[in-house]
Write a protein that holds these residues in place. Structure first.
Motif, PDB file in Angstrom:
ATOM      1  N   VAL A 129      14.837  -1.526  -1.870  1.00 21.06           N
ATOM      2  CA  VAL A 129      13.686  -1.856  -1.030  1.00 21.06           C
ATOM      3  C   VAL A 129      12.488  -1.072  -1.553  1.00 21.06           C
ATOM      4  CG1 VAL A 129      12.742  -1.884   1.308  1.00 21.06           C
ATOM      5  CG2 VAL A 129      15.207  -2.282   0.945  1.00 21.06           C
ATOM      6  N   HIS A 130      11.478  -1.806  -1.993  1.00 27.23           N
ATOM      7  CA  HIS A 130      10.268  -1.211  -2.567  1.00 27.23           C
ATOM      8  C   HIS A 130       9.120  -1.364  -1.576  1.00 27.23           C
ATOM      9  CE1 HIS A 130      12.324  -1.426  -6.505  1.00 27.23           C
ATOM     10  NE2 HIS A 130      12.715  -2.615  -6.097  1.00 27.23           N
ATOM     11  N   GLU A 131       8.548  -0.245  -1.173  1.00 22.00           N
ATOM     12  CA  GLU A 131       7.417  -0.293  -0.255  1.00 22.00           C
ATOM     13  C   GLU A 131       6.105  -0.223  -1.043  1.00 22.00           C
ATOM     14  OE1 GLU A 131       8.694   1.271   4.026  1.00 22.00           O
ATOM     15  OE2 GLU A 131       8.170   2.883   2.619  1.00 22.00           O
ATOM     16  N   LEU A 132       5.199  -1.098  -0.677  1.00 21.28           N
ATOM     17  CA  LEU A 132       3.901  -1.174  -1.334  1.00 21.28           C
ATOM     18  C   LEU A 132       2.810  -0.680  -0.400  1.00 21.28           C
ATOM     19  CD1 LEU A 132       4.290  -4.832  -2.678  1.00 21.28           C
ATOM     20  CD2 LEU A 132       4.730  -2.720  -3.935  1.00 21.28           C
ATOM     21  N   ASP A 133       1.788  -0.100  -0.960  1.00 19.31           N
ATOM     22  CA  ASP A 133       0.595   0.236  -0.200  1.00 19.31           C
ATOM     23  C   ASP A 133      -0.053  -1.081   0.245  1.00 19.31           C
ATOM     24  OD1 ASP A 133      -2.577   0.800  -0.348  1.00 19.31           O
ATOM     25  OD2 ASP A 133      -1.487   2.613   0.249  1.00 19.31           O
ATOM     26  N   THR A 134      -0.742  -1.061   1.353  1.00 10.26           N
ATOM     27  CA  THR A 134      -1.363  -2.296   1.854  1.00 10.26           C
ATOM     28  C   THR A 134      -2.322  -2.915   0.837  1.00 10.26           C
ATOM     29  OG1 THR A 134      -3.073  -1.014   2.990  1.00 10.26           O
ATOM     30  CG2 THR A 134      -1.143  -1.668   4.289  1.00 10.26           C
ATOM     31  N   ALA A 135      -2.904  -2.106  -0.015  1.00 11.76           N
ATOM     32  CA  ALA A 135      -3.835  -2.623  -1.017  1.00 11.76           C
ATOM     33  C   ALA A 135      -3.122  -3.250  -2.215  1.00 11.76           C
ATOM     34  CB  ALA A 135      -4.755  -1.505  -1.499  1.00 11.76           C
ATOM     35  N   ASP A 136      -1.795  -3.104  -2.290  1.00  9.79           N
ATOM     36  CA  ASP A 136      -1.046  -3.579  -3.452  1.00  9.79           C
ATOM     37  C   ASP A 136      -0.536  -5.004  -3.314  1.00  9.79           C
ATOM     38  OD1 ASP A 136      -1.415  -1.100  -4.602  1.00  9.79           O
ATOM     39  OD2 ASP A 136       0.552  -0.347  -3.990  1.00  9.79           O
ATOM     40  N   LEU A 137      -0.849  -5.676  -2.219  1.00 11.72           N
ATOM     41  CA  LEU A 137      -0.341  -7.021  -1.984  1.00 11.72           C
ATOM     42  C   LEU A 137      -1.391  -7.841  -1.265  1.00 11.72           C
ATOM     43  CD1 LEU A 137       1.943  -9.172  -1.685  1.00 11.72           C
ATOM     44  CD2 LEU A 137       2.668  -7.948   0.363  1.00 11.72           C
ATOM     45  N   ALA A 138      -1.628  -9.062  -1.742  1.00 14.72           N
ATOM     46  CA  ALA A 138      -2.570  -9.951  -1.053  1.00 14.72           C
ATOM     47  C   ALA A 138      -2.368 -11.378  -1.512  1.00 14.72           C
ATOM     48  CB  ALA A 138      -4.014  -9.527  -1.321  1.00 14.72           C
ATOM     49  N   ASN A 139      -2.598 -12.309  -0.591  1.00 10.23           N
ATOM     50  CA  ASN A 139      -2.697 -13.711  -0.980  1.00 10.23           C
ATOM     51  C   ASN A 139      -4.170 -14.012  -1.230  1.00 10.23           C
ATOM     52  OD1 ASN A 139      -3.908 -14.075   1.531  1.00 10.23           O
ATOM     53  ND2 ASN A 139      -2.278 -15.353   2.364  1.00 10.23           N
ATOM     54  N   VAL A 140      -4.519 -15.260  -1.414  1.00  9.87           N
ATOM     55  CA  VAL A 140      -5.903 -15.640  -1.711  1.00  9.87           C
ATOM     56  C   VAL A 140      -6.856 -15.215  -0.591  1.00  9.87           C
ATOM     57  CG1 VAL A 140      -7.429 -17.621  -2.133  1.00  9.87           C
ATOM     58  CG2 VAL A 140      -5.174 -17.543  -3.185  1.00  9.87           C
ATOM     59  N   ASP A 141      -6.360 -15.251   0.648  1.00 13.48           N
ATOM     60  CA  ASP A 141      -7.188 -14.887   1.794  1.00 13.48           C
ATOM     61  C   ASP A 141      -7.188 -13.384   2.081  1.00 13.48           C
ATOM     62  OD1 ASP A 141      -7.882 -17.560   2.273  1.00 13.48           O
ATOM     63  OD2 ASP A 141      -6.058 -17.873   3.460  1.00 13.48           O
ATOM     64  N   GLY A 142      -6.463 -12.610   1.277  1.00 12.07           N
ATOM     65  CA  GLY A 142      -6.426 -11.169   1.457  1.00 12.07           C
ATOM     66  C   GLY A 142      -5.336 -10.686   2.401  1.00 12.07           C
ATOM     67  N   GLU A 143      -4.509 -11.593   2.905  1.00 13.51           N
ATOM     68  CA  GLU A 143      -3.428 -11.204   3.818  1.00 13.51           C
ATOM     69  C   GLU A 143      -2.293 -10.545   3.039  1.00 13.51           C
ATOM     70  OE1 GLU A 143      -2.633 -15.008   5.487  1.00 13.51           O
ATOM     71  OE2 GLU A 143      -4.406 -14.973   6.758  1.00 13.51           O
ATOM     72  N   ASN A 144      -1.626  -9.579   3.667  1.00 15.52           N
ATOM     73  CA  ASN A 144      -0.569  -8.844   2.960  1.00 15.52           C
ATOM     74  C   ASN A 144       0.748  -8.788   3.734  1.00 15.52           C
ATOM     75  OD1 ASN A 144      -1.091  -6.999   4.955  1.00 15.52           O
ATOM     76  ND2 ASN A 144      -1.908  -5.425   3.605  1.00 15.52           N
ATOM     77  N   THR A 145       0.952  -9.680   4.651  1.00 18.87           N
ATOM     78  CA  THR A 145       2.188  -9.673   5.441  1.00 18.87           C
ATOM     79  C   THR A 145       3.207 -10.632   4.836  1.00 18.87           C
ATOM     80  OG1 THR A 145       1.282 -11.325   6.950  1.00 18.87           O
ATOM     81  CG2 THR A 145       1.036  -8.996   7.581  1.00 18.87           C
ATOM     82  N   TYR A 146       3.593 -10.343   3.617  1.00 21.62           N
ATOM     83  CA  TYR A 146       4.553 -11.158   2.874  1.00 21.62           C
ATOM     84  C   TYR A 146       5.691 -10.269   2.389  1.00 21.62           C
ATOM     85  CZ  TYR A 146       1.173 -14.927   2.777  1.00 21.62           C
ATOM     86  OH  TYR A 146       0.318 -15.927   3.146  1.00 21.62           O
ATOM     87  N   VAL A 147       6.811 -10.904   2.119  1.00 29.70           N
ATOM     88  CA  VAL A 147       7.951 -10.202   1.537  1.00 29.70           C
ATOM     89  C   VAL A 147       8.441 -11.018   0.358  1.00 29.70           C
ATOM     90  CG1 VAL A 147      10.323  -9.411   1.898  1.00 29.70           C
ATOM     91  CG2 VAL A 147       8.641  -9.164   3.725  1.00 29.70           C
ATOM     92  N   ARG A 148       8.725 -10.332  -0.715  1.00 28.67           N
ATOM     93  CA  ARG A 148       9.310 -10.968  -1.897  1.00 28.67           C
ATOM     94  C   ARG A 148      10.705 -10.392  -2.102  1.00 28.67           C
ATOM     95  NH1 ARG A 148       7.667  -9.714  -8.025  1.00 28.67           N
ATOM     96  NH2 ARG A 148       9.491 -10.649  -8.958  1.00 28.67           N
ATOM     97  N   VAL A 149      11.684 -11.287  -2.216  1.00 32.95           N
ATOM     98  CA  VAL A 149      13.068 -10.893  -2.458  1.00 32.95           C
ATOM     99  C   VAL A 149      13.474 -11.499  -3.793  1.00 32.95           C
ATOM    100  CG1 VAL A 149      15.440 -10.964  -1.613  1.00 32.95           C
ATOM    101  CG2 VAL A 149      13.534 -10.935   0.025  1.00 32.95           C
ATOM    102  N   GLN A 150      13.761 -10.649  -4.750  1.00 33.85           N
ATOM    103  CA  GLN A 150      14.182 -11.092  -6.079  1.00 33.85           C
ATOM    104  C   GLN A 150      15.676 -10.851  -6.210  1.00 33.85           C
ATOM    105  OE1 GLN A 150      11.807 -11.840  -8.873  1.00 33.85           O
ATOM    106  NE2 GLN A 150      13.588 -12.601  -9.970  1.00 33.85           N
ATOM    107  N   VAL A 151      16.421 -11.918  -6.456  1.00 32.82           N
ATOM    108  CA  VAL A 151      17.874 -11.826  -6.585  1.00 32.82           C
ATOM    109  C   VAL A 151      18.239 -12.108  -8.041  1.00 32.82           C
ATOM    110  CG1 VAL A 151      20.084 -12.773  -5.839  1.00 32.82           C
ATOM    111  CG2 VAL A 151      18.180 -12.620  -4.214  1.00 32.82           C
ATOM    112  N   LEU A 152      18.937 -11.175  -8.667  1.00 36.77           N
ATOM    113  CA  LEU A 152      19.382 -11.338 -10.049  1.00 36.77           C
ATOM    114  C   LEU A 152      20.901 -11.407 -10.064  1.00 36.77           C
ATOM    115  CD1 LEU A 152      18.856 -11.366 -13.124  1.00 36.77           C
ATOM    116  CD2 LEU A 152      18.974  -8.867 -13.045  1.00 36.77           C
ATOM    117  N   THR A 153      21.428 -12.515 -10.569  1.00 42.15           N
ATOM    118  CA  THR A 153      22.879 -12.681 -10.710  1.00 42.15           C
ATOM    119  C   THR A 153      23.200 -12.984 -12.162  1.00 42.15           C
ATOM    120  OG1 THR A 153      22.792 -15.064 -10.279  1.00 42.15           O
ATOM    121  CG2 THR A 153      23.137 -13.613  -8.366  1.00 42.15           C
TER     122      THR A 153
END
Length: 142
Positions: A47-71
């Motif tokens: 689990v990687h925590e990002l600073d609020t400034a490290d994530l944004a969509n086009v509108d500047g929102e940062n309430t997203y989660v990315r889950v990368q699964v490697l098999t």
């Protein structure tokens, strides 16, 4: 022996350790690998925590989660892919205490090429991983 990486703004999850355990356990179950030390000790979530400034969509929102699964290559057929995406999304939203987060959770499924799965300093082919699992099952069964 999948690896899972979760990226979200700091504070999204109350219990990051439990989230990691739940994700790893669920993926191992869906993948249908034997419940042996080789898989239990090498299926993990980070689990990687990002600073609020490290994530944004086009509108500047940062309430997203990315889950990368490697098999390893071919570990997930279509039904397992669907199950992984649905169940991991649900776990993430529940861990955040926000059911609406499911709509903002991206789950990316990635496969390591055959021979591209390193464990204990060895780049293993799928055949080698299967052989190692069978050997451990035989050893445990003895």
């Amino acid at each position: 022996m999948p690896m899972i990486d979760v990226y979200a703004v700091a504070g999204t999850f109350g219990d990051k350790h439990q989230l990691a355990v739940d994700l790893a356990t669920t993926l191992m179950r869906i993948e249908e690998v034997p419940d042996i030390p080789m898989f239990r000790q090498n299926t993990a979530a980070f689990v990687h925590e990002l600073d609020t400034a490290d994530l944004a969509n086009v509108d500047g929102e940062n309430t997203y989660v990315r889950v990368q699964v490697l098999t390893n290559h071919g570990a997930l057929d279509r039904q397992k892919q669907l199950a992984v995406v649905a169940e991991l999304t649900s776990i993430v939203a529940e861990a955040a205490g926000d059911p609406t987060l499911a709509d903002r959770t991206w789950v990316l499924l990635t496969e390591a090429p055959d021979g591209g799965w390193g464990l204990a300093g060895q780049a293993n082919t799928n055949e080698e991983l299967v052989a190692a699992a069978r050997a451990q099952i035989a050893e445990i069964g003895s």
